[in-house]
Design a protein around this motif. Structure first.
Motif, PDB file in Angstrom:
ATOM      1  N   GLY A 102     -53.178 -18.161   2.318  1.00  0.00           N
ATOM      2  CA  GLY A 102     -53.745 -16.884   2.754  1.00  0.00           C
ATOM      3  C   GLY A 102     -54.345 -16.109   1.593  1.00  0.00           C
ATOM      4  O   GLY A 102     -55.386 -15.452   1.739  1.00  0.00           O
ATOM      5  N   THR A 103     -53.702 -16.201   0.429  1.00  0.00           N
ATOM      6  CA  THR A 103     -54.245 -15.549  -0.764  1.00  0.00           C
ATOM      7  C   THR A 103     -55.559 -16.201  -1.174  1.00  0.00           C
ATOM      8  O   THR A 103     -56.525 -15.503  -1.514  1.00  0.00           O
ATOM      9  N   LYS A 104     -55.597 -17.521  -1.132  1.00  0.00           N
ATOM     10  CA  LYS A 104     -56.848 -18.229  -1.446  1.00  0.00           C
ATOM     11  C   LYS A 104     -57.955 -17.817  -0.484  1.00  0.00           C
ATOM     12  O   LYS A 104     -59.089 -17.572  -0.899  1.00  0.00           O
ATOM     13  N   LEU A 105     -57.614 -17.747   0.796  1.00  0.00           N
ATOM     14  CA  LEU A 105     -58.583 -17.342   1.809  1.00  0.00           C
ATOM     15  C   LEU A 105     -59.064 -15.916   1.577  1.00  0.00           C
ATOM     16  O   LEU A 105     -60.251 -15.620   1.720  1.00  0.00           O
ATOM     17  N   THR A 106     -58.152 -15.045   1.198  1.00  0.00           N
ATOM     18  CA  THR A 106     -58.525 -13.656   0.911  1.00  0.00           C
ATOM     19  C   THR A 106     -59.511 -13.585  -0.248  1.00  0.00           C
ATOM     20  O   THR A 106     -60.515 -12.865  -0.186  1.00  0.00           O
ATOM     21  N   LEU A 107     -59.234 -14.337  -1.302  1.00  0.00           N
ATOM     22  CA  LEU A 107     -60.125 -14.330  -2.459  1.00  0.00           C
ATOM     23  C   LEU A 107     -61.497 -14.907  -2.124  1.00  0.00           C
ATOM     24  O   LEU A 107     -62.517 -14.453  -2.652  1.00  0.00           O
ATOM     25  N   LEU A 108     -61.532 -15.897  -1.240  1.00  0.00           N
ATOM     26  CA  LEU A 108     -62.816 -16.482  -0.820  1.00  0.00           C
ATOM     27  C   LEU A 108     -63.628 -15.532   0.056  1.00  0.00           C
ATOM     28  O   LEU A 108     -64.849 -15.626   0.112  1.00  0.00           O
ATOM     29  N   ASN A 109     -62.966 -14.640   0.753  1.00  0.00           N
ATOM     30  CA  ASN A 109     -63.633 -13.774   1.733  1.00  0.00           C
ATOM     31  C   ASN A 109     -63.897 -12.356   1.237  1.00  0.00           C
ATOM     32  O   ASN A 109     -64.207 -11.480   2.042  1.00  0.00           O
ATOM     33  N   ARG A 110     -63.797 -12.136  -0.049  1.00  0.00           N
ATOM     34  CA  ARG A 110     -64.012 -10.780  -0.569  1.00  0.00           C
ATOM     35  C   ARG A 110     -65.424 -10.269  -0.279  1.00  0.00           C
ATOM     36  O   ARG A 110     -65.606  -9.101   0.028  1.00  0.00           O
ATOM     37  N   GLN A 111     -66.410 -11.123  -0.376  1.00  0.00           N
ATOM     38  CA  GLN A 111     -67.802 -10.692  -0.201  1.00  0.00           C
ATOM     39  C   GLN A 111     -68.254 -10.724   1.252  1.00  0.00           C
ATOM     40  O   GLN A 111     -69.256 -10.115   1.600  1.00  0.00           O
ATOM     41  N   ARG A 112     -67.527 -11.436   2.094  1.00  0.00           N
ATOM     42  CA  ARG A 112     -67.896 -11.551   3.501  1.00  0.00           C
ATOM     43  C   ARG A 112     -67.603 -10.248   4.231  1.00  0.00           C
ATOM     44  O   ARG A 112     -66.548  -9.649   4.035  1.00  0.00           O
ATOM     45  N   LEU A 113     -68.521  -9.830   5.075  1.00  0.00           N
ATOM     46  CA  LEU A 113     -68.325  -8.600   5.842  1.00  0.00           C
ATOM     47  C   LEU A 113     -67.688  -8.909   7.185  1.00  0.00           C
ATOM     48  O   LEU A 113     -67.966  -9.943   7.796  1.00  0.00           O
ATOM     49  N   PHE A 114     -66.851  -8.003   7.634  1.00  0.00           N
ATOM     50  CA  PHE A 114     -66.135  -8.157   8.894  1.00  0.00           C
ATOM     51  C   PHE A 114     -66.943  -7.513  10.011  1.00  0.00           C
ATOM     52  O   PHE A 114     -66.939  -6.289  10.175  1.00  0.00           O
ATOM     53  N   GLY A 115     -67.646  -8.327  10.768  1.00  0.00           N
ATOM     54  CA  GLY A 115     -68.430  -7.854  11.908  1.00  0.00           C
ATOM     55  C   GLY A 115     -69.419  -6.781  11.512  1.00  0.00           C
ATOM     56  O   GLY A 115     -70.088  -6.867  10.481  1.00  0.00           O
ATOM     57  N   ASP A 116     -69.507  -5.755  12.327  1.00  0.00           N
ATOM     58  CA  ASP A 116     -70.430  -4.651  12.092  1.00  0.00           C
ATOM     59  C   ASP A 116     -69.781  -3.475  11.357  1.00  0.00           C
ATOM     60  O   ASP A 116     -70.407  -2.437  11.179  1.00  0.00           O
ATOM     61  N   SER A 117     -68.545  -3.649  10.943  1.00  0.00           N
ATOM     62  CA  SER A 117     -67.816  -2.530  10.347  1.00  0.00           C
ATOM     63  C   SER A 117     -68.229  -2.238   8.914  1.00  0.00           C
ATOM     64  O   SER A 117     -68.029  -1.127   8.428  1.00  0.00           O
ATOM     65  N   GLY A 118     -68.750  -3.219   8.225  1.00  0.00           N
ATOM     66  CA  GLY A 118     -69.081  -3.046   6.815  1.00  0.00           C
ATOM     67  C   GLY A 118     -67.894  -3.250   5.898  1.00  0.00           C
ATOM     68  O   GLY A 118     -68.021  -3.177   4.684  1.00  0.00           O
ATOM     69  N   LEU A 119     -66.722  -3.498   6.472  1.00  0.00           N
ATOM     70  CA  LEU A 119     -65.523  -3.751   5.673  1.00  0.00           C
ATOM     71  C   LEU A 119     -65.501  -5.201   5.204  1.00  0.00           C
ATOM     72  O   LEU A 119     -66.031  -6.092   5.862  1.00  0.00           O
ATOM     73  N   SER A 120     -64.840  -5.423   4.090  1.00  0.00           N
ATOM     74  CA  SER A 120     -64.670  -6.779   3.597  1.00  0.00           C
ATOM     75  C   SER A 120     -63.709  -7.536   4.510  1.00  0.00           C
ATOM     76  O   SER A 120     -62.693  -6.989   4.951  1.00  0.00           O
ATOM     77  N   TYR A 121     -64.014  -8.801   4.763  1.00  0.00           N
ATOM     78  CA  TYR A 121     -63.131  -9.634   5.582  1.00  0.00           C
ATOM     79  C   TYR A 121     -61.785  -9.857   4.889  1.00  0.00           C
ATOM     80  O   TYR A 121     -60.808 -10.230   5.518  1.00  0.00           O
ATOM     81  N   ALA A 122     -61.740  -9.569   3.593  1.00  0.00           N
ATOM     82  CA  ALA A 122     -60.485  -9.711   2.851  1.00  0.00           C
ATOM     83  C   ALA A 122     -59.401  -8.784   3.393  1.00  0.00           C
ATOM     84  O   ALA A 122     -58.213  -9.097   3.312  1.00  0.00           O
ATOM     85  N   TYR A 123     -59.797  -7.650   3.981  1.00  0.00           N
ATOM     86  CA  TYR A 123     -58.804  -6.747   4.573  1.00  0.00           C
ATOM     87  C   TYR A 123     -58.103  -7.391   5.772  1.00  0.00           C
ATOM     88  O   TYR A 123     -56.969  -7.035   6.099  1.00  0.00           O
ATOM     89  N   VAL A 124     -58.773  -8.325   6.413  1.00  0.00           N
ATOM     90  CA  VAL A 124     -58.165  -9.060   7.519  1.00  0.00           C
ATOM     91  C   VAL A 124     -57.262 -10.158   6.975  1.00  0.00           C
ATOM     92  O   VAL A 124     -56.088 -10.264   7.354  1.00  0.00           O
ATOM     93  N   THR A 125     -57.794 -10.967   6.068  1.00  0.00           N
ATOM     94  CA  THR A 125     -57.052 -12.136   5.600  1.00  0.00           C
ATOM     95  C   THR A 125     -55.884 -11.784   4.687  1.00  0.00           C
ATOM     96  O   THR A 125     -54.934 -12.560   4.593  1.00  0.00           O
ATOM     97  N   ILE A 126     -55.903 -10.634   4.042  1.00  0.00           N
ATOM     98  CA  ILE A 126     -54.774 -10.249   3.185  1.00  0.00           C
ATOM     99  C   ILE A 126     -53.525  -9.968   4.024  1.00  0.00           C
ATOM    100  O   ILE A 126     -52.396  -9.986   3.515  1.00  0.00           O
TER     101      ILE A 126
END
Length: 171
Positions: A102-126
């Motif tokens: 999960g930590t690896k996934l979080t680090l990989l998803n830092r730049q990815r945006l979560f849908g239309d929210s503009g939030l980083s997908y890392a907030y989900v995977t963390i």
């Protein structure tokens, strides 16, 4: 410490649930007035993921998860405790693997945006490694409590023996 952590989980879980309910209600009202909150669905999903982990940890601490004990119910409390300690060790090892991944996934998803929210997908995977940490702490607290109460034989890591239903009497 266990009581304060349980209180914290209850407060955070209640707060997350309240925010989700209000957010979904407001989004539905705004959609009715043709002013949809595009980001509301994403935020509700993010909060729900966190709520699931907080709730799972709380349920683990309260020994409230469902379990099938058809076979082990017939064993003595001491043998059941030994089996549950073994299962707790396996559970903690599994949580460690999931937390690392999960930590690896979080680090990989830092730049990815979560849908239309503009939030980083890392907030989900963390939520995965944080949830695994809380679940591990719950299991450790349960194991320590079960070890201390082993003489009475009423408490296990995953279950309470005193909460089991009485055996059925055949007519």
């Amino acid at each position: 410490m266990a009581r304060s952590l349980a209180r914290f989980e209850t407060i955070v879980g209640s707060l997350l649930l309240a925010i989700i309910v209000v957010l979904v209600f407001v989004a539905a009202v705004m959609r009715f007035f043709e002013r949809p909150l595009i980001w509301s669905v994403d935020l509700a999903q993010l909060l729900f993921i966190w709520l699931c982990f907080v709730g799972a940890s709380r349920a683990m601490r309260e020994r409230a998860h469902l379990g099938v004990d058809l076979l082990v119910r017939r064993l003595s409390p001491r043998v059941r405790l030994a089996i549950e300690f073994l299962l707790a060790a396996l559970f903690i090892a599994f949580m460690a693997v999931i937390a690392v991944e999960g930590t690896k996934l979080t680090l990989l998803n830092r730049q990815r945006l979560f849908g239309d929210s503009g939030l980083s997908y890392a907030y989900v995977t963390i939520a995965v490694p944080v949830g695994c940490l809380f679940l591990t702490l719950s299991i450790l607290a349960n194991a320590i409590e079960a070890w201390r109460e082993r003489a009475r034989g009423t408490l296990l890591v995953f279950a309470r023996l005193d909460a089991e239903p009485a055996p059925r009497q055949e007519p």
